[in-house]
Design a protein around this motif. Structure first.
Motif, PDB file in Angstrom:
ATOM      1  N   TYR A  46     -13.612 -59.362 -73.510  1.00 50.18           N
ATOM      2  CA  TYR A  46     -14.518 -59.980 -72.551  1.00 50.18           C
ATOM      3  C   TYR A  46     -15.115 -58.886 -71.674  1.00 50.18           C
ATOM      4  CZ  TYR A  46     -11.999 -64.099 -74.107  1.00 50.18           C
ATOM      5  OH  TYR A  46     -11.441 -65.065 -74.895  1.00 50.18           O
ATOM      6  N   LEU A  47     -16.357 -59.088 -71.273  1.00 52.84           N
ATOM      7  CA  LEU A  47     -17.091 -58.050 -70.553  1.00 52.84           C
ATOM      8  C   LEU A  47     -17.990 -58.693 -69.520  1.00 52.84           C
ATOM      9  CD1 LEU A  47     -18.682 -54.930 -72.184  1.00 52.84           C
ATOM     10  CD2 LEU A  47     -20.076 -56.322 -70.675  1.00 52.84           C
ATOM     11  N   VAL A  48     -18.139 -58.028 -68.359  1.00 53.63           N
ATOM     12  CA  VAL A  48     -19.010 -58.497 -67.291  1.00 53.63           C
ATOM     13  C   VAL A  48     -19.962 -57.370 -66.904  1.00 53.63           C
ATOM     14  CG1 VAL A  48     -17.429 -57.782 -65.442  1.00 53.63           C
ATOM     15  CG2 VAL A  48     -19.047 -59.656 -65.023  1.00 53.63           C
ATOM     16  N   THR A  49     -21.164 -57.728 -66.449  1.00 55.37           N
ATOM     17  CA  THR A  49     -22.131 -56.730 -65.986  1.00 55.37           C
ATOM     18  C   THR A  49     -22.733 -57.176 -64.652  1.00 55.37           C
ATOM     19  OG1 THR A  49     -23.986 -57.741 -67.202  1.00 55.37           O
ATOM     20  CG2 THR A  49     -22.720 -56.030 -68.336  1.00 55.37           C
ATOM     21  N   SER A  50     -23.403 -56.241 -63.982  1.00 56.76           N
ATOM     22  CA  SER A  50     -24.022 -56.530 -62.684  1.00 56.76           C
ATOM     23  C   SER A  50     -25.273 -57.391 -62.857  1.00 56.76           C
ATOM     24  CB  SER A  50     -24.410 -55.227 -61.982  1.00 56.76           C
ATOM     25  OG  SER A  50     -23.284 -54.492 -61.593  1.00 56.76           O
ATOM     26  N   SER A  51     -25.597 -58.157 -61.790  1.00 56.81           N
ATOM     27  CA  SER A  51     -26.785 -59.025 -61.848  1.00 56.81           C
ATOM     28  C   SER A  51     -27.656 -58.947 -60.602  1.00 56.81           C
ATOM     29  CB  SER A  51     -26.368 -60.475 -62.093  1.00 56.81           C
ATOM     30  OG  SER A  51     -25.429 -60.905 -61.125  1.00 56.81           O
ATOM     31  N   PHE A  52     -27.203 -58.294 -59.528  1.00 52.64           N
ATOM     32  CA  PHE A  52     -28.008 -58.036 -58.337  1.00 52.64           C
ATOM     33  C   PHE A  52     -28.568 -59.321 -57.735  1.00 52.64           C
ATOM     34  CE2 PHE A  52     -27.575 -54.197 -60.726  1.00 52.64           C
ATOM     35  CZ  PHE A  52     -27.182 -53.301 -59.746  1.00 52.64           C
ATOM     36  N   GLU A  53     -29.906 -59.491 -57.641  1.00 50.91           N
ATOM     37  CA  GLU A  53     -30.470 -60.644 -56.928  1.00 50.91           C
ATOM     38  C   GLU A  53     -30.668 -61.874 -57.819  1.00 50.91           C
ATOM     39  OE1 GLU A  53     -34.303 -58.215 -57.933  1.00 50.91           O
ATOM     40  OE2 GLU A  53     -32.143 -57.896 -57.719  1.00 50.91           O
ATOM     41  N   TYR A  54     -30.232 -61.812 -59.068  1.00 46.90           N
ATOM     42  CA  TYR A  54     -30.475 -62.928 -59.986  1.00 46.90           C
ATOM     43  C   TYR A  54     -29.323 -63.943 -59.944  1.00 46.90           C
ATOM     44  CZ  TYR A  54     -34.542 -60.512 -61.758  1.00 46.90           C
ATOM     45  OH  TYR A  54     -35.771 -59.909 -61.856  1.00 46.90           O
ATOM     46  N   PHE A  55     -29.683 -65.202 -60.194  1.00 48.75           N
ATOM     47  CA  PHE A  55     -28.746 -66.326 -60.131  1.00 48.75           C
ATOM     48  C   PHE A  55     -28.864 -67.142 -61.425  1.00 48.75           C
ATOM     49  CE2 PHE A  55     -27.268 -70.536 -59.116  1.00 48.75           C
ATOM     50  CZ  PHE A  55     -26.236 -70.343 -58.198  1.00 48.75           C
ATOM     51  N   PRO A  56     -27.748 -67.607 -62.022  1.00 48.18           N
ATOM     52  CA  PRO A  56     -26.350 -67.367 -61.667  1.00 48.18           C
ATOM     53  C   PRO A  56     -25.985 -65.886 -61.750  1.00 48.18           C
ATOM     54  CG  PRO A  56     -26.555 -69.125 -63.306  1.00 48.18           C
ATOM     55  CD  PRO A  56     -27.880 -68.439 -63.231  1.00 48.18           C
ATOM     56  N   GLY A  57     -24.837 -65.525 -61.174  1.00 48.32           N
ATOM     57  CA  GLY A  57     -24.482 -64.122 -61.069  1.00 48.32           C
ATOM     58  C   GLY A  57     -23.365 -63.708 -62.003  1.00 48.32           C
ATOM     59  N   LEU A  58     -23.417 -62.454 -62.428  1.00 51.57           N
ATOM     60  CA  LEU A  58     -22.389 -61.791 -63.223  1.00 51.57           C
ATOM     61  C   LEU A  58     -22.190 -62.448 -64.586  1.00 51.57           C
ATOM     62  CD1 LEU A  58     -19.758 -61.135 -60.392  1.00 51.57           C
ATOM     63  CD2 LEU A  58     -21.689 -59.713 -61.102  1.00 51.57           C
ATOM     64  N   PRO A  59     -23.041 -62.122 -65.558  1.00 51.77           N
ATOM     65  CA  PRO A  59     -22.889 -62.684 -66.902  1.00 51.77           C
ATOM     66  C   PRO A  59     -21.590 -62.228 -67.558  1.00 51.77           C
ATOM     67  CG  PRO A  59     -24.511 -60.919 -66.890  1.00 51.77           C
ATOM     68  CD  PRO A  59     -24.177 -61.191 -65.466  1.00 51.77           C
ATOM     69  N   ILE A  60     -20.965 -63.145 -68.281  1.00 51.45           N
ATOM     70  CA  ILE A  60     -19.711 -62.877 -68.995  1.00 51.45           C
ATOM     71  C   ILE A  60     -19.998 -62.929 -70.491  1.00 51.45           C
ATOM     72  CG2 ILE A  60     -17.317 -63.560 -69.359  1.00 51.45           C
ATOM     73  CD1 ILE A  60     -17.799 -62.829 -66.495  1.00 51.45           C
ATOM     74  N   TYR A  61     -19.549 -61.890 -71.214  1.00 57.36           N
ATOM     75  CA  TYR A  61     -19.768 -61.786 -72.658  1.00 57.36           C
ATOM     76  C   TYR A  61     -18.434 -61.771 -73.394  1.00 57.36           C
ATOM     77  CZ  TYR A  61     -24.501 -60.357 -71.301  1.00 57.36           C
ATOM     78  OH  TYR A  61     -25.765 -60.313 -70.772  1.00 57.36           O
ATOM     79  N   HIS A  62     -18.489 -62.195 -74.655  1.00 61.72           N
ATOM     80  CA  HIS A  62     -17.288 -62.256 -75.503  1.00 61.72           C
ATOM     81  C   HIS A  62     -17.546 -61.562 -76.829  1.00 61.72           C
ATOM     82  CE1 HIS A  62     -14.991 -64.483 -78.764  1.00 61.72           C
ATOM     83  NE2 HIS A  62     -14.039 -63.892 -78.074  1.00 61.72           N
ATOM     84  N   SER A  63     -16.522 -60.906 -77.355  1.00 66.24           N
ATOM     85  CA  SER A  63     -16.626 -60.226 -78.652  1.00 66.24           C
ATOM     86  C   SER A  63     -15.278 -60.265 -79.356  1.00 66.24           C
ATOM     87  CB  SER A  63     -17.065 -58.768 -78.455  1.00 66.24           C
ATOM     88  OG  SER A  63     -17.087 -58.072 -79.687  1.00 66.24           O
ATOM     89  N   LYS A  64     -15.333 -60.163 -80.667  1.00 67.46           N
ATOM     90  CA  LYS A  64     -14.129 -60.010 -81.485  1.00 67.46           C
ATOM     91  C   LYS A  64     -13.982 -58.593 -82.014  1.00 67.46           C
ATOM     92  CE  LYS A  64     -11.954 -64.061 -82.053  1.00 67.46           C
ATOM     93  NZ  LYS A  64     -10.483 -64.219 -81.879  1.00 67.46           N
ATOM     94  N   ASP A  65     -15.041 -57.764 -81.857  1.00 72.03           N
ATOM     95  CA  ASP A  65     -15.034 -56.455 -82.520  1.00 72.03           C
ATOM     96  C   ASP A  65     -15.592 -55.325 -81.659  1.00 72.03           C
ATOM     97  OD1 ASP A  65     -17.753 -56.989 -82.489  1.00 72.03           O
ATOM     98  OD2 ASP A  65     -17.868 -57.501 -84.604  1.00 72.03           O
ATOM     99  N   LEU A  66     -15.957 -55.601 -80.404  1.00 68.75           N
ATOM    100  CA  LEU A  66     -16.528 -54.639 -79.466  1.00 68.75           C
ATOM    101  C   LEU A  66     -17.983 -54.273 -79.770  1.00 68.75           C
ATOM    102  CD1 LEU A  66     -13.511 -52.171 -79.037  1.00 68.75           C
ATOM    103  CD2 LEU A  66     -14.286 -53.879 -77.393  1.00 68.75           C
ATOM    104  N   VAL A  67     -18.468 -54.631 -80.938  1.00 71.38           N
ATOM    105  CA  VAL A  67     -19.829 -54.290 -81.358  1.00 71.38           C
ATOM    106  C   VAL A  67     -20.766 -55.482 -81.169  1.00 71.38           C
ATOM    107  CG1 VAL A  67     -21.264 -53.672 -83.346  1.00 71.38           C
ATOM    108  CG2 VAL A  67     -19.071 -52.511 -82.970  1.00 71.38           C
ATOM    109  N   ASN A  68     -20.356 -56.647 -81.594  1.00 69.69           N
ATOM    110  CA  ASN A  68     -21.162 -57.865 -81.510  1.00 69.69           C
ATOM    111  C   ASN A  68     -20.710 -58.679 -80.302  1.00 69.69           C
ATOM    112  OD1 ASN A  68     -22.692 -57.809 -84.220  1.00 69.69           O
ATOM    113  ND2 ASN A  68     -20.568 -57.451 -84.830  1.00 69.69           N
ATOM    114  N   TRP A  69     -21.655 -58.977 -79.412  1.00 70.08           N
ATOM    115  CA  TRP A  69     -21.353 -59.680 -78.173  1.00 70.08           C
ATOM    116  C   TRP A  69     -22.229 -60.920 -78.024  1.00 70.08           C
ATOM    117  CZ3 TRP A  69     -17.398 -58.168 -74.981  1.00 70.08           C
ATOM    118  CH2 TRP A  69     -16.868 -56.888 -75.221  1.00 70.08           C
ATOM    119  N   ARG A  70     -21.651 -61.945 -77.406  1.00 70.97           N
ATOM    120  CA  ARG A  70     -22.400 -63.167 -77.108  1.00 70.97           C
ATOM    121  C   ARG A  70     -22.047 -63.623 -75.694  1.00 70.97           C
ATOM    122  NH1 ARG A  70     -21.231 -68.322 -80.768  1.00 70.97           N
ATOM    123  NH2 ARG A  70     -19.217 -68.085 -79.713  1.00 70.97           N
TER     124      ARG A  70
END
Length: 527
Positions: A46-70
């Motif tokens: 699982y991975l999170v990134t910054s979002s600054f002034e955008y809403f909703p905040g802090l998108p969360i991503y999921h992967s099984k292999d570190l290469v392909n993320w959704r």
């Protein structure tokens, strides 16, 4: 004969499987996705990134292999979690961390515009997430580290270097003395700290040099969490600010986080940006998420991809690949909610949007606020993820006043955006290409249209955006104008975000009943 065919099929399948586990393309999460932080739970990442002034905040991503993320969700989806009123461009949420401990996921972050440091928890990273637990420490880029003795530490960036402070994880209350533990190797802005316990050492990873062309990742280690920390002899362990990286299309690499895969291998996720040309140092996509293997021997120092540089084509062994289905090009606006790829500018006025008023359309009520303001303008947008793309929509704008407008925008900030819009002038409907670059704002081109449903299209290349209009759903496109991409680059506009492709409606400071109906939206890239 059947046995021979079966053997051939097995050999082909094996060769495909082997090929699928060797090599990948960077960035692994393209477009404006900076400051990545990662954790593993079992075989899931699982991975999170910054979002600054955008809403909703802090998108969360999921992967099984570190290469392909959704993307699977956002951490902050409620106004109570994320106040963004009047937040300037590149304000709001900075540098989150994502951790898992004792059955709970933690996202740790700073709202630099309201409240400071906090963390939220969830049993499912897709959400829902708790209300923020605030931590009264005056710094940014926080992380949480749980030591083997049961103590919990807040790890943050201070002006002089990295600080470590014991906290009560149940309440967020500070219960220890805040201590400066390491200032890095002398680069400016030591930031983005993460602590890992391995082979009897506390390893402290941080970014240095500022999140620009001199960015890097450095690491130190100590037998004690409060130091003193010894600098790695390989430092910086990741940078393109050297001769090895100077001609790379990827620049500004740093702000890294490590994760150990289920097979025991180590990997780094980190930010970087793709310049538009080898010797044309502009980037418009924002800082993106990249991946590299890490060699980390027992008792030794981690080494990122051999020499601390990375490439767009990574010819290295990977985990067994688990790609996701490709996202559809077209958004039909026929669902109850917008997809996770869509975001608002600041906290939205929710009554201004509807997916049910006209079935199969996104209805947007014109807001009195404009794209030039740090206000909740009626706007939804998604990231530009590749330099070569096509964005297209069909729009019916119900308007009677000349101060009302709606259309598409390429927006880097409230002071730097290109707008492809429709409005009334002298009773006639027109489409305009308008440019806002700092204090300069002007109309590039204008075309009269019949005022009914029309189509708008933007095509992008590394060096140029091209804008089109068709004045009926079945009409042919004509080119309205072209603009250089560089004026929406970070080097020109400043800030920490990347270009967002948006739909908007504004009444330019006056009351309005105008409504824009977006029938569909296409986004297609050439990767």
């Amino acid at each position: 004969m059947k046995l021979k065919c079966l053997l051939i099929i097995c050999l082909i399948a094996c060769s495909i499987g082997l090929e699928a586990q060797n090599g990948y393309k960077n960035p692994v999460i393209p477009g404006f996705n900076p400051d990545p932080s990662i954790c593993r739970v079992g075989d899931d990442y699982y991975l999170v990134t910054s979002s600054f002034e955008y809403f909703p905040g802090l998108p969360i991503y999921h992967s099984k292999d570190l290469v392909n993320w959704r993307q699977i969700g956002h951490c902050l989806t409620r106004d109570s979690q994320l106040p963004l009123q009047d937040v300037p461009s590149s304000g709001g949420l900075f540098a989150p961390s994502l951790r898992y401990h004792d059955g709970l996921f933690y996202v740790i972050c700073t709202n630099v515009s309201a409240g400071g440091n906090f963390y939220c928890t969830a049993t499912d990273p897709a959400g829902p997430w708790s209300e923020p637990v605030w931590v009264d420490i005056d710094s940014i880029d926080p992380d949480i580290f749980w030591d083997e003795d049961g103590k919990t530490y807040f790890v943050t960036q201070g002006n002089e270097g990295i600080r470590v402070t014991e906290i009560d994880i149940e309440t967020g209350k500070v219960i220890g003395v805040e201590r400066l533990v390491w200032g890095g190797i002398g680069g400016r802005f030591p930031e983005a700290p993460h602590i890992y316990k391995k082979d009897g050492y506390y390893y402290l990873l941080l970014g240095e040099g500022g999140t620009e062309y001199a960015h890097s990742a450095t690491i130190g280690r100590s037998k004690h969490i409060y130091g003193p920390y010894e600098s790695c002899p390989l430092n910086p362990i990741l940078t393109h600010c050297n001769r090895a990286g100077q001609s790379n299309q990827i620049q500004g690499v740093g702000h890294a986080d490590f994760v150990q895969a289920a097979d025991g291998s180590w990997w780094a996720v980190f930010l970087g940006f793709r310049v538009t040309h080898q010797w044309s140092y502009y980037h418009v996509l924002g800082r993106e998420t990249f991946l590299a293997p890490v060699d980390w021997p027992a008792g030794g120092w981690p080494q990122v991809n051999g020499n601390g540089t990375v490439s767009l084509e990574m010819n290295v062994p990977t985990l067994p690949l688990h790609p996701f289905e490709k996202e559809p090009v077209r958004t039909e606006f026929d669902t109850e909610k917008l997809g996770l790829e869509w975001q608002y500018l600041r906290n939205p006025a929710r009554d201004n949007y509807s997916l049910t008023e006209r079935k199969g359309s996104l209805r947007m009520q014109a807001s009195p606020y404009t794209l030039d303001e740090t206000k909740p303008v009626s706007f939804v947008g998604r990231r530009q993820t590749q330099h070569d793309f096509r964005a297209e929509t069909q729009l019916a704008f119900e308007s009677s006043k000349e101060h009302e407008e709606a259309g598409m925008t390429l927006i880097q900030s409230n002071t730097h955006h290109y707008d492809l819009l429709t409005k009334k002038i002298n009773g006639k409907s027109v489409v305009q290409l308008r440019v806002r670059i700092g204090s300069i704002s002007y109309i590039v081109a204008e075309k009269t249209v019949d005022g009914k449903a029309l189509k708008l299209k933007i095509e992008g290349t590394p060096m140029q955006y091209k804008f089109y209009v068709a004045d009926s759903p079945n009409g042919k496109y004509t080119v309205l104008g072209e603009m250089d991409t560089r004026y929406l680059s970070t080097e020109v506009a400043g800030g920490f975000t990347g270009v967002m492709i948006g739909l908007y409606a504004s009444s330019n400071g006056k009351p309005s009943k105008a409504k824009a109906y977006y029938d569909w939206f296409d986004y297609e890239t050439k990767e």
